[in-house]
Enzyme design. Structure first.
Site, short mmCIF file in Angstrom:
data_model
loop_
_atom_site.label_atom_id
_atom_site.label_comp_id
_atom_site.label_asym_id
_atom_site.label_seq_id
_atom_site.Cartn_x
_atom_site.Cartn_y
_atom_site.Cartn_z
N HIS A 41 0.85 -1.19 0.00
CA HIS A 41 0.00 0.00 0.00
C HIS A 41 0.89 1.24 0.00
O HIS A 41 2.12 1.15 -0.02
CB HIS A 41 -1.04 -0.02 1.13
CG HIS A 41 -0.48 -0.01 2.53
ND1 HIS A 41 0.34 0.98 3.02
CD2 HIS A 41 -0.65 -0.89 3.55
CE1 HIS A 41 0.63 0.73 4.27
NE2 HIS A 41 0.07 -0.41 4.63
N CYS A 74 2.28 -7.49 15.41
CA CYS A 74 3.60 -6.84 15.59
C CYS A 74 4.71 -7.87 15.56
O CYS A 74 5.88 -7.50 15.46
CB CYS A 74 3.69 -6.13 16.93
SG CYS A 74 2.55 -4.76 17.12
N CYS A 126 -3.72 -5.31 21.72
CA CYS A 126 -2.48 -4.67 21.27
C CYS A 126 -2.78 -3.20 20.98
O CYS A 126 -3.76 -2.89 20.30
CB CYS A 126 -1.97 -5.35 19.99
SG CYS A 126 -0.75 -4.35 19.12
N HIS A 151 -2.55 -2.80 16.94
CA HIS A 151 -3.50 -3.53 16.10
C HIS A 151 -4.91 -3.60 16.67
O HIS A 151 -5.83 -4.05 15.99
CB HIS A 151 -2.97 -4.93 15.81
CG HIS A 151 -1.76 -4.91 14.92
ND1 HIS A 151 -0.48 -4.80 15.43
CD2 HIS A 151 -1.64 -4.92 13.58
CE1 HIS A 151 0.38 -4.76 14.42
NE2 HIS A 151 -0.29 -4.83 13.29
N LYS A 191 -3.77 5.12 10.94
CA LYS A 191 -2.70 4.41 10.25
C LYS A 191 -3.30 3.62 9.08
O LYS A 191 -4.41 3.12 9.19
CB LYS A 191 -2.04 3.46 11.25
CG LYS A 191 -0.85 2.73 10.70
CD LYS A 191 -0.26 1.78 11.72
CE LYS A 191 0.66 0.80 11.00
NZ LYS A 191 1.16 -0.26 11.82
N LYS A 239 -4.20 -2.99 6.21
CA LYS A 239 -5.27 -3.87 5.77
C LYS A 239 -6.24 -4.14 6.91
O LYS A 239 -7.45 -4.13 6.73
CB LYS A 239 -4.66 -5.19 5.28
CG LYS A 239 -5.67 -6.09 4.62
CD LYS A 239 -4.99 -7.36 4.19
CE LYS A 239 -5.97 -8.32 3.55
NZ LYS A 239 -5.29 -9.57 3.18
N1 MSP Z 1 8.58 -7.22 8.17
C1 MSP Z 1 8.80 -6.09 8.98
C2 MSP Z 1 10.06 -5.35 8.57
C3 MSP Z 1 11.31 -6.19 8.64
S1 MSP Z 1 12.71 -5.31 8.09
C4 MSP Z 1 13.98 -6.27 8.53
C5 MSP Z 1 7.63 -5.14 8.85
N2 MSP Z 1 6.91 -5.24 7.73
S2 MSP Z 1 5.64 -4.35 7.37
O1 MSP Z 1 5.09 -4.95 6.17
O2 MSP Z 1 4.77 -4.22 8.47
O3 MSP Z 1 6.21 -2.97 6.91
C6 MSP Z 1 6.49 -1.98 7.84
C7 MSP Z 1 7.07 -0.79 7.10
O4 MSP Z 1 6.18 -0.38 6.05
C8 MSP Z 1 7.21 0.45 7.95
O5 MSP Z 1 8.38 0.47 8.72
C9 MSP Z 1 7.23 1.52 6.90
O6 MSP Z 1 8.48 1.50 6.26
C10 MSP Z 1 6.17 1.03 5.94
N3 MSP Z 1 4.82 1.48 6.29
C11 MSP Z 1 3.74 0.69 6.55
N4 MSP Z 1 2.67 1.48 6.77
C12 MSP Z 1 3.02 2.78 6.66
C13 MSP Z 1 2.33 4.00 6.72
N5 MSP Z 1 1.05 4.08 6.97
N6 MSP Z 1 3.04 5.12 6.49
C14 MSP Z 1 4.38 5.09 6.18
N7 MSP Z 1 5.04 3.96 6.12
C15 MSP Z 1 4.43 2.80 6.42
O7 MSP Z 1 7.43 -4.32 9.75
#
Ligand code: MSP
Length: 485
Positions: free
Chosen positions: A18, A129, A144, A147, A293, A296
């Site tokens: 996304h 998380c 949580c 979430h 935030k 999904k």
């Molecule tokens: N799998 C772990 C990351 C492991 S890295 C060794 C994870 N994945 S995640 O799919 O949840 O992605 C998190 C990352 O997605 C955030 O740190 C950020 O970079 C990005 N974002 C997810 N949602 C976001 C927003 N709403 N706004 C900005 N960035 C966001 O955590």
């Protein structure tokens, strides 16, 4: 040759990409393109975090085998970045043998330091998380806080990593390397967290079956974060000896939600393994939609490619990177995106390129001739890029764009065409020289647009066939957009 290694987080595959994920990925892409343009040897890695418990739940919900589900989702993520013109050189999947080998080597080194021991853990676990939560962090009803879903109470025998041993070394390192954690507000947050006291954390799970099996203990799998962080080493080819040419990473771009893992767990793991630390972790802010935030689970995710489809990926990149200071939070607004498309892109830049091209065609028979050298001091742009102040860097470019528009208004080439053809040619040559410089500065941000500008004025002639940079959105085919090389 100087090298530069930049990474995105590897994203969980229980969900499709996304706009929030696209933000981190576009930012890393800008940095990668900027360093390539400087002639550096760039490694830009992205990837997917497959060994999460969420993967199991999502595969079940989709009625697919884990092998099929992980492959299909990994393909979706990889192809999304491809279609969005992201220039990553590596795409890491954590289910590959290469990654497993890297994780095993890391565990071997950490064990050799006597930093792993067996113990019992009891606590509240949030699968969303992939992290244990302290009781006082939870919302009423044991939910949580992120979430808003119930956590699980887990009691199991696990392997633990001696994080507490690295409390002081981490504080010392952060103090000696102020550039390590950026922006400064995040560094202060991390320091305060460490100063409250670090506890050892469990790095294996006995109740889960999905994941990298713990070496020599088939009843446990490696904790997903202890495995995922290692992807950055995998991308550099660890444990092959040649990995030292690429490691350490110069920049991990992450969202602010995962700084604890990247600024505390990860450097401690690397210290333990005797490996150099990344030069910088930059944590950016979060996008919200209506203050919430994007995710999904909250049901408000927007597919970045679909969203860009109407306007083009370059427009989306420009909106995301110019509108918000990198590091701060932002509120995503479709209306604002459209406004910026029309004002900054179609009007300021698109019309400018079009006007200059048309005037050269009309008054100079399409011939450009020799250009004067670029005249603008780009130090402020370079400084902004060095600090990842993308909004400022783009602001500098737009000063040039607006300055050139004003110059044309003042010089009035359409009048010069009637009475001073020498001055006319000079003005238009100056305009093209500026536009070529503008295209170079824009290249990391809007590569397709930058290429179109350069192509419009290539080889001493105007090439009208390149076409409009930013057509009216309704004239763009919904799913078609192109990105320059
Ligand atoms: N799998 C772990 C990351 C492991 S890295 C060794 C994870 N994945 S995640 O799919 O949840 O992605 C998190 C990352 O997605 C955030 O740190 C950020 O970079 C990005 N974002 C997810 N949602 C976001 C927003 N709403 N706004 C900005 N960035 C966001 O955590």
């Amino acid at each position: 040759m100087a090298k530069f290694f930049v990474t995105t987080p590897i994203y969980y595959i229980n969900d499709k990409p996304h706009i929030g994920h696209a933000y981190s990925t576009f930012a890393a892409d800008v940095v990668a393109r900027y360093h390539r343009q400087k002639g550096e040897e760039v490694l830009f890695s992205a990837g997917v975090d497959e060994n999460s418990q969420k993967t199991v739940q999502a595969a079940e919900a989709a009625g697919k085998s884990l092998a099929d589900y992980t492959k299909d989702m990994s393909d979706i993520w990889e192809s999304t970045w491809r279609r969005a013109g992201v220039s990553n050189d590596a795409f890491i999947r954590t289910t590959t043998p290469e990654h497993k080998a890297a994780v095993y080597e890391l565990i071997k080194r950490v064990r050799a330091k006597d930093d792993i021991y067996k113990g019992t853990y009891e606590g509240y676990y949030c699968v969303g998380c992939e992290e244990f939560k302290k009781e006082d962090e939870l919302l009423e009803g044991k939910l949580c806080p992120i979430h808003k879903k119930p956590v699980d109470l887990i009691k199991e025998d696990n392997y633990f990593f001696k994080l507490s041993k690295y409390q002081q070394p981490l504080l010392d390192y952060i103090k000696e390397h102020p550039e390590f954690i950026q922006p400064e507000s995040r560094r202060n947050e991390v320091v305060a967290f460490i100063e409250r006291g670090l506890h050892d954390f469990s790095v294996s799970r006995s109740t889960q079956k999905w994941g990298i099996p713990w070496p020599d203990d088939k009843d446990q799998v490696v904790y997903v974060w202890f495995d995922a962080l290692v992807n950055y080493l995998t991308a550099a080819g660890f444990p092959k000896a040649s990995f030292a040419e690429k490691w350490p990473a110069d920049l991990h771009i992450v969202g602010k939600d995962i700084i604890k893992f990247h600024c505390i767990y990860w450097p401690a793991m690397l210290m333990s393994a005797g490996l150099p630390l990344p030069r910088q972790v930059f944590a950016h802010g979060f996008f919200t939609i209506d203050g919430q935030k994007i995710s999904k689970s909250l049901g408000n995710a927007i597919d970045p490619v679909e969203l860009a489809g109407n306007f083009g990926i370059d427009a989306l990149r420009y909106y995301l990177l110019s509108e918000f200071a990198f590091g701060a939070d932002g509120e995503f607004s479709r209306t604002r995106f459209e406004t910026i498309y029309n004002s900054d892109l179609a009007n300021d830049l698109g019309n400018l390129v079009q006007r200059v091209a048309v005037m050269i065609t009309r008054y100079l028979d399409g011939t450009i001739g020799e250009l004067p050298p670029h005249s603008h001091d780009i130090t402020p742009y370079e400084e902004a890029m060095a600090e990842l102040r993308f909004d400022r860097a783009l602001g500098e470019v737009w000063l040039l764009i607006r300055g050139l528009n004003q110059y044309l208004e003042e010089e009035k080439p359409w009048q010069l065409a009637k009475n001073d053809t020498t001055q006319l040619a000079e003005v238009l040559h100056h305009a093209v020289s500026d536009l070529v410089q503008i295209a170079t500065l824009l290249m990391p941000f809007v590569p397709g647009t930058a290429k179109k500008i350069a192509d419009t004025f290539a080889a001493g002639r105007v090439h009208a066939e390149v076409g409009l940079l930013f057509p009216k959105p309704e004239t763009i085919e919904k799913t078609e957009f192109t990105i320059g090389a």
